[in-house]
Design a protein around this motif. Structure first.
Motif, PDB file in Angstrom:
ATOM      1  N   UNK A  10       0.805  -1.195   0.000  1.00  0.00           N
ATOM      2  CA  UNK A  10       0.000   0.000   0.000  1.00  0.00           C
ATOM      3  C   UNK A  10       0.853   1.266   0.000  1.00  0.00           C
ATOM      4  N   UNK A  11       2.051   1.189   0.572  1.00  0.00           N
ATOM      5  CA  UNK A  11       2.833   2.407   0.762  1.00  0.00           C
ATOM      6  C   UNK A  11       4.027   2.484  -0.172  1.00  0.00           C
ATOM      7  N   UNK A  36      -7.286   3.293   5.308  1.00  0.00           N
ATOM      8  CA  UNK A  36      -6.862   2.698   6.570  1.00  0.00           C
ATOM      9  C   UNK A  36      -5.346   2.708   6.540  1.00  0.00           C
ATOM     10  N   UNK A  37      -4.709   2.929   7.670  1.00  0.00           N
ATOM     11  CA  UNK A  37      -3.259   3.111   7.656  1.00  0.00           C
ATOM     12  C   UNK A  37      -2.645   2.548   8.927  1.00  0.00           C
ATOM     13  N   UNK A  38      -1.532   1.872   8.781  1.00  0.00           N
ATOM     14  CA  UNK A  38      -0.762   1.468   9.954  1.00  0.00           C
ATOM     15  C   UNK A  38       0.682   1.894   9.718  1.00  0.00           C
ATOM     16  N   UNK A  39       1.373   2.309  10.765  1.00  0.00           N
ATOM     17  CA  UNK A  39       2.762   2.711  10.573  1.00  0.00           C
ATOM     18  C   UNK A  39       3.654   1.489  10.401  1.00  0.00           C
TER      19      UNK A  39
END
Lengths: 338, 516
Positions: free
Chosen positions: A43-44, B410-413
């Motif tokens: 996703x990143x 939605x995001x997680x580090x």
């Protein structure tokens, strides 16, 4: 028309079917917006990483060129690489298909073992209690969702009366038999590993029954109808008049003839079973094609979806061919008319 | 008839089979831990894996230079015993602790560190993005390794604690085929110095981990850890309640509620750093107007979502950096559910008869109810919102291209640093897929986060990030909804589990045990 020319004609047709399926699935999968590179890189992922992955997958090339490459690979039996599992799709299918086939065949055998006697009995005792009961079972089988029925059986035989396992192909701690066919029952027998054999058989009971139950109704009703037809035939009456016992007439004369129309049905039923396997596998954590395909669709894993569609359509056509050939062998009239 | 006559024999056989195999279930064994997972991990390769599902295997099988300290997000030494930074922050030198060995008995040395980082960089498959400025890794001596950076990267140490920083045995290279750097082999095998190693992997079925006999730490309590793949939540739940599984993950809130009454089952619910938020397309009218964006932020019923959709298993966000991570501003501004204000803001912006769309997928079960609630609220202030349900990859593509009005996120580090939120969500060079999905740009914010990235002093960085959040809260490029609790369920016999919000779906199996 002879048997051989029929086979040849159908095989030529097969090429067109596969080509058509390949074109349609490829077009659809490239029309749906979605970047497979992101599925792999996450996703990143940075723009550079995405570009690198796209290049690695050949997604930076024009669509037409991608199709040519895909067809070339297809002709050499290469179905490409899954985006989700990062493994060759053909290898994945070879790995998961046997589990589904084992489940499907077990369910088919179960459906026949229960459905044929039930159909025969309801024809003989038409409108009697057995017939009525069979009717209820048929309707229940056709109308009860596999999903619900499977969970209900797990609750009953795994939780309330714990006599059957609720998931998987083999007991935890028992090693799977060395892979030859991928069918645990066959492989464990070949390896002489009875413990694995019994454990696999034992794990097959619930999912196979759930799957069989959905198709039981169709088989029962079909056998009953054709049995009723056959029982009206003159030769049955002649056989009885000649002094043959009732059970001998039914088993040796009526049943074989009543089974002929059912062959077609069995071919279709097997297709249905594979389709029903998707849900059954999910509930019973059965590591087959069903769960593989569901995961692939959820993540838009195009190579996997396309590979499965092509293999499935191929299988469908071949089963139909086998059914037709069986039919021709059983019933000479078709050969002449064909 | 003939078949019927054989029925009793068959029944007797079936019963016999059933009794033979219905013996004690394997999971009750004290030496074995059974964890039910919803999905088969894609790979166990630290060089390519980007999913938490894969981290489940990578973390226990490999060690890293540094690790998270128990439940905390600070890092402490693991393979490295000490380290120094050059004054210009362009090089980091690590001294390796002695005694760490890979599962084949060979020592973890500087060459292995170099091999691992060179490989991640070469594969360029996602994990490489963790170390954007690592230029070179130099073997100083067998116990000393030096990282040379092209630009200072403040979160570097924290990034070393991620899956991407796992140290791989260089002998894995022997398994390379067609120049794949052992990608195919490492996808299903492990070559690390962690407490466990992957000993068997039956795809879509189960993965078995055995202890690494050469592990430098205390020998784990379990002789075997088994991950079983059980897709269906109801099936996972029954397995746990029946004692055939010790722990199950990915428990939805409604199931967690229902399982609270199950005997012998403990529900673990911990505040996580997983945030649910909405992207507003800042480059598209009318969302290019901050007033319209603020209006949308006032139209979300935060309390209703936390209490209703999440059944209390969440907390409303306060600024972009979530609670539990340094850089979070406990005094930060929070939007409230205020439709009057929202209406006024829309009027001030001169916007009327607004017709917008809400793009979402089913990847997160909260997204649809969030959309429906927002749709109802907006309808009250005269805004029509269409729900657009698409496949998750399609949603990502539409967002990447900026082809949406409002979309779900939605995001997680990946590492414990506010960088993961501030320098990604608000960085104008990362618009679209890489993370600035609102296509937001404010030169003042850009300046503050760029400064923060080049600063090493944590106190100073924290202040810069808090200052930046004050502006972004006002600008409202995103609707900051809530941070979720991470829920899973385990047997009450399982002891020693420690939750770390940086390690979602990672279990500290080396320190866990079972009491029965």
């Amino acid at each position: 028309m002879s048997l051989i020319s029929t086979i040849l004609r159908r095989l030529v047709l097969l090429v067109f079917v596969v080509a058509g399926v390949a074109i349609i699935t490829f077009t659809i999968s490239h029309l749906i917006p979605g970047d497979p590179a992101q599925l792999i890189a996450g996703d990143k992922a940075s723009a550079q990483t995405l570009a690198h992955v796209r290049q690695e997958l050949g997604l930076d090339k024009p669509v037409t060129q991608q199709f040519v490459i895909y067809v070339k690979q297809l002709l050499s039996g290469d179905l490409g690489q899954s985006l989700r599992t990062r493994r060759p799709v053909a290898g994945d299918i070879a790995l998961f298909l046997p589990a589904t086939l084992e489940l499907g065949i077990a369910a088919l055998v179960m459906a026949i073992m229960i459905g044929v006697p039930l159909g025969v009995l309801s024809a003989i005792y038409k409108d009697g209690p057995v017939d009525q009961a069979a009717r209820v079972v048929s309707v229940a089988g056709i109308s009860m969702p596999v999903f619900w029925f499977g969970l209900a059986l797990i609750l009953l035989f795994y939780v309330k009366i714990p006599i059957l396992p609720g998931s998987g192909r083999i007991t935890l701690g028992i090693a799977a038999p060395p892979r030859i066919t991928g069918f645990f029952l066959v492989d464990s027998l070949v390896a002489g590993d009875l413990k694995a054999f019994w454990s696999s058989l034992y794990h097959l009971i619930l999912p196979a029954f759930v799957l069989a139950f959905a198709n039981l109704g169709i088989i029962t009703r079909q056998i009953r109808a054709s049995m009723l037809d056959v029982l009206q035939e003159d030769y049955v009456r002649t056989a009885r008049a000649n002094g043959l016992s009732r059970s001998a007439v039914i088993l040796r004369h009526a049943l074989p003839n009543a089974l002929i129309p059912s062959v077609t049905l069995l071919g279709l039923a097997f297709g249905d079973l594979l389709y029903g396997a998707v849900l059954t596998e999910t509930i019973f954590a059965w590591p087959g094609m069903g769960s593989y395909v569901v995961s692939s669709i959820q993540t838009l894993d195009f190579p996997a979806i396309m590979g499965f569609t092509i293999v499935a359509s191929l299988g469908y056509v071949l089963i139909n061919l086998a059914v037709d050939l069986t039919y021709m062998v059983l019933d000479p009239q078709i050969r002449e008319l064909g | 008839m003939m078949l019927l006559r054989r029925l009793p024999t068959f029944a007797a056989f079936a019963a016999l089979t059933a009794f033979t195999f219905a013996g004690p279930s394997w999971a009750t064994d004290k030496d074995v831990l059974v964890i039910d997972k919803a999905e088969d991990p894609p790979t166990a390769d630290p060089g390519v894996e980007v999913s938490n599902n894969g981290y489940t295997l990578i973390f226990p099988a490999y060690e890293r230079l540094v690790k998270y300290d128990g439940a905390k997000t600070e890092v402490i030494p693991e393979l490295a015993e000490s380290w120094t930074t050059a004054p210009d922050n362009l090089s980091w030198t690590f001294k390796l602790a002695s005694g760490h060995m890979f599962d084949d008995g060979s020592p973890v040395d500087a060459a292995a560190v170099k091999y691992s980082f060179d490989r991640v960089k070469k594969l360029a498959a996602g994990p490489g993005d963790m170390f954007p400025t690592v230029k070179d890794v130099v073997v100083v001596d067998p116990q000393t390794v030096k990282f040379e950076l092209s630009a200072p990267f403040a979160p570097f140490l924290s990034a070393l604690a991620t899956s991407a920083g796992s140290i791989i045995n260089p002998k894995a290279q022997e398994h390379a085929v067609n120049g794949d750097d052992a990608k195919a082999w490492l996808a299903e095998h492990s070559a690390g110095s962690g407490a466990f190693k992957i000993s068997a992997w039956e795809r879509n079925q189960q993965i078995t981990l055995d202890p690494n006999p050469h592990y430098a730490g205390k020998a784990p309590a379990f002789k075997q850890v088994i991950f079983k793949i059980v897709r269906e939540m109801s099936s996972r739940r029954l397995q746990l309640e029946n004692g055939d599984a010790d722990l199950i993950d990915q428990v939805p809130v409604d199931q967690a509620e229902a399982m609270k009454s199950s005997a012998g089952v403990v529900i673990e619910s911990n505040p996580s750093l997983y945030v649910v938020y909405l992207y507003l397309n800042n480059k598209k009218a009318p969302f290019d107007n901050p007033k319209v964006r603020q209006a949308i932020s006032y139209a979300a019923d935060y309390k209703g979502l936390v209490d209703g959709v999440m059944q209390g298993q969440a907390e409303q966000m306060r600024g972009a950096v979530p609670d539990g991570m340094w850089g979070h501003d406990p005094q930060g501004m929070q939007y409230s559910y205020d439709l009057e204000k929202a209406k006024q803001l829309l009027a001030d912006a001169g916007v009327s008869n607004l017709h917008i769309s809400f793009t979402y997928s089913q990847a997160d079960s909260a997204w649809e109810p969030v959309g429906l609630a927002l749709q109802a609220s907006l309808a009250e202030i005269g805004v029509t919102m269409d729900m657009k349900n698409v496949a998750d990859t399609t949603k990502r593509e539409l967002v990447a291209k900026g082809d949406y009005d409002i979309a779900t996120g939605a995001w997680t580090p990946d590492f414990a640093d506010p960088f993961m939120f501030m320098n990604i969500w608000f960085d104008p060079t990362k618009m679209g897929a890489p993370g600035n999905r609102a296509f937001y740009e404010n030169p003042k914010v850009t300046d503050l986060i760029t400064q923060a990235l080049a600063t090493v002093d944590q106190k100073k960085r924290e202040q810069l990030y808090i200052d930046a959040q004050k502006i972004t809260n006002e600008d409202a490029p995103y609707v900051l909804l809530f941070q979720k609790n991470d829920i899973f369920a385990m047997r009450s016999s399982v002891k020693g589990y420690v939750y770390n919000p940086m390690l979602i779906q990672v279990y500290n199996i080396a320190d866990m045990s079972k009491s029965e």
